[in-house]
Design an enzyme around this catalytic site. Structure first.
Site, PDB file in Angstrom:
ATOM      1  N   GLU A  59       0.821  -1.203   0.000  1.00  0.00           N
ATOM      2  CA  GLU A  59       0.000   0.000   0.000  1.00  0.00           C
ATOM      3  C   GLU A  59       0.855   1.254   0.000  1.00  0.00           C
ATOM      4  O   GLU A  59       1.963   1.259   0.520  1.00  0.00           O
ATOM      5  CB  GLU A  59      -0.864   0.028   1.270  1.00  0.00           C
ATOM      6  CG  GLU A  59      -1.861  -1.099   1.303  1.00  0.00           C
ATOM      7  CD  GLU A  59      -2.665  -1.161   2.600  1.00  0.00           C
ATOM      8  OE1 GLU A  59      -3.573  -1.985   2.668  1.00  0.00           O
ATOM      9  OE2 GLU A  59      -2.385  -0.392   3.532  1.00  0.00           O
ATOM     10  N   CYS A  61       3.416   8.509   0.826  1.00  0.00           N
ATOM     11  CA  CYS A  61       4.033   7.618   1.810  1.00  0.00           C
ATOM     12  C   CYS A  61       4.140   6.246   1.152  1.00  0.00           C
ATOM     13  O   CYS A  61       3.124   5.637   0.815  1.00  0.00           O
ATOM     14  CB  CYS A  61       3.127   7.568   3.046  1.00  0.00           C
ATOM     15  SG  CYS A  61       3.649   6.378   4.275  1.00  0.00           S
ATOM     16  N   CYS A  99       6.538  -6.824   7.207  1.00  0.00           N
ATOM     17  CA  CYS A  99       7.706  -6.344   7.946  1.00  0.00           C
ATOM     18  C   CYS A  99       8.112  -7.411   8.948  1.00  0.00           C
ATOM     19  O   CYS A  99       7.246  -8.037   9.582  1.00  0.00           O
ATOM     20  CB  CYS A  99       7.384  -5.042   8.672  1.00  0.00           C
ATOM     21  SG  CYS A  99       8.811  -4.373   9.561  1.00  0.00           S
ATOM     22  N   CYS A 135       6.786  -4.818  15.569  1.00  0.00           N
ATOM     23  CA  CYS A 135       6.497  -3.868  16.647  1.00  0.00           C
ATOM     24  C   CYS A 135       5.071  -4.135  17.123  1.00  0.00           C
ATOM     25  O   CYS A 135       4.166  -4.345  16.305  1.00  0.00           O
ATOM     26  CB  CYS A 135       6.633  -2.428  16.156  1.00  0.00           C
ATOM     27  SG  CYS A 135       8.280  -2.079  15.537  1.00  0.00           S
ATOM     28  N   CYS A 143       1.956  -2.118  15.712  1.00  0.00           N
ATOM     29  CA  CYS A 143       1.853  -1.846  14.277  1.00  0.00           C
ATOM     30  C   CYS A 143       1.171  -2.993  13.538  1.00  0.00           C
ATOM     31  O   CYS A 143       1.561  -4.153  13.683  1.00  0.00           O
ATOM     32  CB  CYS A 143       3.256  -1.609  13.714  1.00  0.00           C
ATOM     33  SG  CYS A 143       3.288  -1.411  11.926  1.00  0.00           S
ATOM     34  N   GLU A 183      10.492  -2.210   6.658  1.00  0.00           N
ATOM     35  CA  GLU A 183      11.632  -1.520   7.255  1.00  0.00           C
ATOM     36  C   GLU A 183      12.640  -1.251   6.126  1.00  0.00           C
ATOM     37  O   GLU A 183      13.310  -2.173   5.657  1.00  0.00           O
ATOM     38  CB  GLU A 183      12.246  -2.400   8.353  1.00  0.00           C
ATOM     39  CG  GLU A 183      13.583  -1.936   8.859  1.00  0.00           C
ATOM     40  CD  GLU A 183      13.666  -0.440   9.197  1.00  0.00           C
ATOM     41  OE1 GLU A 183      12.829   0.074   9.950  1.00  0.00           O
ATOM     42  OE2 GLU A 183      14.591   0.219   8.681  1.00  0.00           O
ATOM     43  N   SER A 209      12.255   6.564   7.024  1.00  0.00           N
ATOM     44  CA  SER A 209      12.020   6.284   8.444  1.00  0.00           C
ATOM     45  C   SER A 209      12.454   4.863   8.772  1.00  0.00           C
ATOM     46  O   SER A 209      12.101   3.916   8.075  1.00  0.00           O
ATOM     47  CB  SER A 209      10.534   6.453   8.762  1.00  0.00           C
ATOM     48  OG  SER A 209      10.278   6.060  10.097  1.00  0.00           O
ATOM     49  N   CYS A 226      -0.725   6.068   9.968  1.00  0.00           N
ATOM     50  CA  CYS A 226       0.507   5.378  10.393  1.00  0.00           C
ATOM     51  C   CYS A 226       0.166   4.097  11.140  1.00  0.00           C
ATOM     52  O   CYS A 226      -0.655   4.112  12.050  1.00  0.00           O
ATOM     53  CB  CYS A 226       1.303   6.227  11.378  1.00  0.00           C
ATOM     54  SG  CYS A 226       1.953   7.723  10.689  1.00  0.00           S
TER      55      CYS A 226
HETATM   56  N1  SAH Z   1       9.516   0.614   9.554  1.00  0.00           N
HETATM   57  C1  SAH Z   1       9.745   2.008   9.588  1.00  0.00           C
HETATM   58  C2  SAH Z   1       8.872   2.798   8.661  1.00  0.00           C
HETATM   59  C3  SAH Z   1       7.394   2.485   8.639  1.00  0.00           C
HETATM   60  S1  SAH Z   1       6.405   2.741  10.096  1.00  0.00           S
HETATM   61  C4  SAH Z   1       9.630   2.541  10.992  1.00  0.00           C
HETATM   62  O1  SAH Z   1       9.122   1.834  11.852  1.00  0.00           O
HETATM   63  O2  SAH Z   1      10.084   3.659  11.216  1.00  0.00           O
HETATM   64  C5  SAH Z   1       6.108   4.462  10.156  1.00  0.00           C
HETATM   65  C6  SAH Z   1       5.783   5.026  11.566  1.00  0.00           C
HETATM   66  O3  SAH Z   1       4.473   4.666  12.014  1.00  0.00           O
HETATM   67  C7  SAH Z   1       6.740   4.582  12.654  1.00  0.00           C
HETATM   68  O4  SAH Z   1       7.227   5.727  13.313  1.00  0.00           O
HETATM   69  C8  SAH Z   1       5.866   3.781  13.598  1.00  0.00           C
HETATM   70  O5  SAH Z   1       6.359   3.856  14.901  1.00  0.00           O
HETATM   71  C9  SAH Z   1       4.519   4.446  13.416  1.00  0.00           C
HETATM   72  N2  SAH Z   1       3.374   3.617  13.789  1.00  0.00           N
HETATM   73  C10 SAH Z   1       3.234   2.290  13.638  1.00  0.00           C
HETATM   74  N3  SAH Z   1       2.029   1.898  14.088  1.00  0.00           N
HETATM   75  C11 SAH Z   1       1.388   3.011  14.516  1.00  0.00           C
HETATM   76  C12 SAH Z   1       0.083   3.261  15.045  1.00  0.00           C
HETATM   77  N4  SAH Z   1      -0.785   2.287  15.193  1.00  0.00           N
HETATM   78  N5  SAH Z   1      -0.234   4.530  15.366  1.00  0.00           N
HETATM   79  C13 SAH Z   1       0.631   5.536  15.163  1.00  0.00           C
HETATM   80  N6  SAH Z   1       1.853   5.368  14.640  1.00  0.00           N
HETATM   81  C14 SAH Z   1       2.233   4.115  14.326  1.00  0.00           C
HETATM   82 FE1  SF4 Z   2       7.872  -2.700  10.844  1.00  0.00          FE
HETATM   83 FE2  SF4 Z   2       7.949  -0.027  11.202  1.00  0.00          FE
HETATM   84 FE3  SF4 Z   2       5.686  -1.435  11.698  1.00  0.00          FE
HETATM   85 FE4  SF4 Z   2       7.787  -1.696  13.309  1.00  0.00          FE
HETATM   86  S1  SF4 Z   2       6.591   0.175  12.965  1.00  0.00           S
HETATM   87  S2  SF4 Z   2       6.549  -3.385  12.485  1.00  0.00           S
HETATM   88  S3  SF4 Z   2       9.478  -1.542  11.872  1.00  0.00           S
HETATM   89  S4  SF4 Z   2       6.682  -1.169   9.717  1.00  0.00           S
END
Ligand code: SAH
Ligand code: SF4
Length: 366
Positions: free
Chosen positions: A98, A111, A118, A122, A125, A174, A205, A347
């Site tokens: 996406e 974006c 991934c 996390c 996420c 990532e 990022s 995000c």
């Molecule tokens: N993998 C990379 C880039 C993609 S994620 C990274 O983690 O930086 C982009 C951003 O979205 C990251 O800063 C992550 O911490 C944030 N993010 C992930 N899940 C989220 C959520 N449910 N609400 C708000 N931000 C979130």
């Molecule tokens: Fe992957 Fe970024 Fe989501 Fe963490 S926040 S699971 S590194 S996409």
């Protein structure tokens, strides 16, 4: 470089500007045709060789016999109430990724995703919940930008025509676990012969892959770096970001301090705020101490709730108090509200299939 069989046409989007010269030569054309083709594809958004009017008719025929311009297939396009658009792509092998297009006064930010899924998992996420499928190739990354531009009517607010003005690598995946393809995609996005987007308007990022940060610094690509710190200490970070066990905060902050930053540029520190986990004023003070001496600005992102996670968004008052504490320590800190939550485009809400199918799992109000 592989030039495929005749009936299996060569997709010109797979090649860098330099490799395209070899391709056109092998097809029996003068190498300067490559620059013309690039201009048509990347500046004019043309997908048919017959529209390339400064190329001779016989060369256009040769091209359409042997080659094609095939961006990733757009399988769905959802438009949010706030004008954010989510694009869902079906890649050639059936993988789904996406991208999210965010129009804002005078800017059009895209974006983009760097991986299908991934590996880092996390806890907050949605992308992480599904695991890693595979790395995206350079043209699958840049193709998201081509499709976004093609699908948009020229508009006064979006700058020159429908051109994307800013790119953030904050979609699925990532980027620093796919450095070879991501760096090549960045070269193409920056190249004046291709997308011609200034590296100052591109942000990568990362969740904090230390060797990747070093490699990005050494690459000379000069794009902006954002890091998802998300916690003020290892204890909390270990719990929400398993990658912290491999690259704990001390090593991560050192890599950021060693990063070759151009004058007047700053690293963006992203901090997803999770209710009751990392949102207390003491955490803000601890974060301030952790980042001392780092040229940075901090983006506070209140958690976007989704069905795949137990975490909650903090109260607005806690977010403001957190920001205030950082201000009192002389940090620049912004509160970033993600857009497009109604179509699961915000995000952390991307996971590679349509929001419609996930609506039943979404929290009330989404
Ligand atoms: N993998 C990379 C880039 C993609 S994620 C990274 O983690 O930086 C982009 C951003 O979205 C990251 O800063 C992550 O911490 C944030 N993010 C992930 N899940 C989220 C959520 N449910 N609400 C708000 N931000 C979130
Ligand atoms: Fe992957 Fe970024 Fe989501 Fe963490 S926040 S699971 S590194 S996409």
């Amino acid at each position: 470089m592989d030039i495929k069989e005749k009936d299996n046409k060569i997709n010109l989007l797979e090649f860098s500007a330099e490799d395209l010269r070899t391709v056109v030569e092998r097809l029996g054309m003068k190498p300067y045709r490559a620059a013309q083709i690039c201009r048509w594809i990347y500046s004019e958004g043309v997908e048919s060789f017959f529209a390339m009017t400064d190329i001779s008719k016989s060369d256009r025929e040769k091209l359409s016999e042997a080659a094609e311009i095939r961006p990733p297939e757009l399988s769905e396009r959802l438009v949010s109430d706030d004008e954010t658009e989510k694009h869902l792509f079906a890649l050639q092998d059936g993988e789904k990724v996406e991208s999210v297009l965010i129009p804002d006064e005078g800017r059009l930010t895209l974006c983009i995703s760097s991986q299908a899924g991934c590996a880092l998992g996390c806890r907050f996420c949605l992308t992480g919940a599904g695991g890693i499928r595979r790395n995206l190739l350079p043209h699958e990354i840049t193709g998201q930008a081509l499709v976004a531009e093609a699908g948009r009517p020229a508009s006064a607010t979006a700058g020159k025509g429908c051109k994307i003005t800013n790119i953030v690598l904050m979609g699925m995946g990532e980027p620093l676990l796919n450095t070879e393809n991501v760096f090549e995609a960045l070269r193409r996005l920056i190249s004046p012969k291709m997308f011609n987007i200034s590296p100052r308007r591109i942000t990568l990022s990362t969740a904090g892959i230390v060797p990747g940060i070093k490699a990005l610094g050494e690459s000379g690509l000069d794009v902006n770096l954002a890091v998802s710190i998300n916690a003020p200490n290892d204890e909390i970070r270990d719990r929400i970001m398993p990658v912290n066990k491999k690259y704990p905060l001390k090593a991560l902050v050192k890599a950021l301090k060693d990063y070759p930053l151009a004058p007047r540029r700053r690293i963006t520190v992203e901090y997803v705020m999770l209710k009751g986990i990392n949102d207390k004023v003491e955490h803000a003070a601890e974060l301030g101490r952790l980042l001392r001496g780092l040229r940075c600005k901090i983006n506070l992102i209140p958690f976007n709730e989704h069905g795949g996670s137990e975490f909650k968004r903090p109260e607005e008052a806690s977010v403001l108090a957190f920001q205030e504490r950082l201000h009192s320590m002389n940090y620049t800190a912004f509160i970033r509200e993600s857009r497009g939550a109604d179509i699961l485009a915000a995000c952390g809400q991307l996971r590679g299939f349509s929001a419609r199918k996930t609506l039943t799992e979404a929290p009330p109000g989404v």
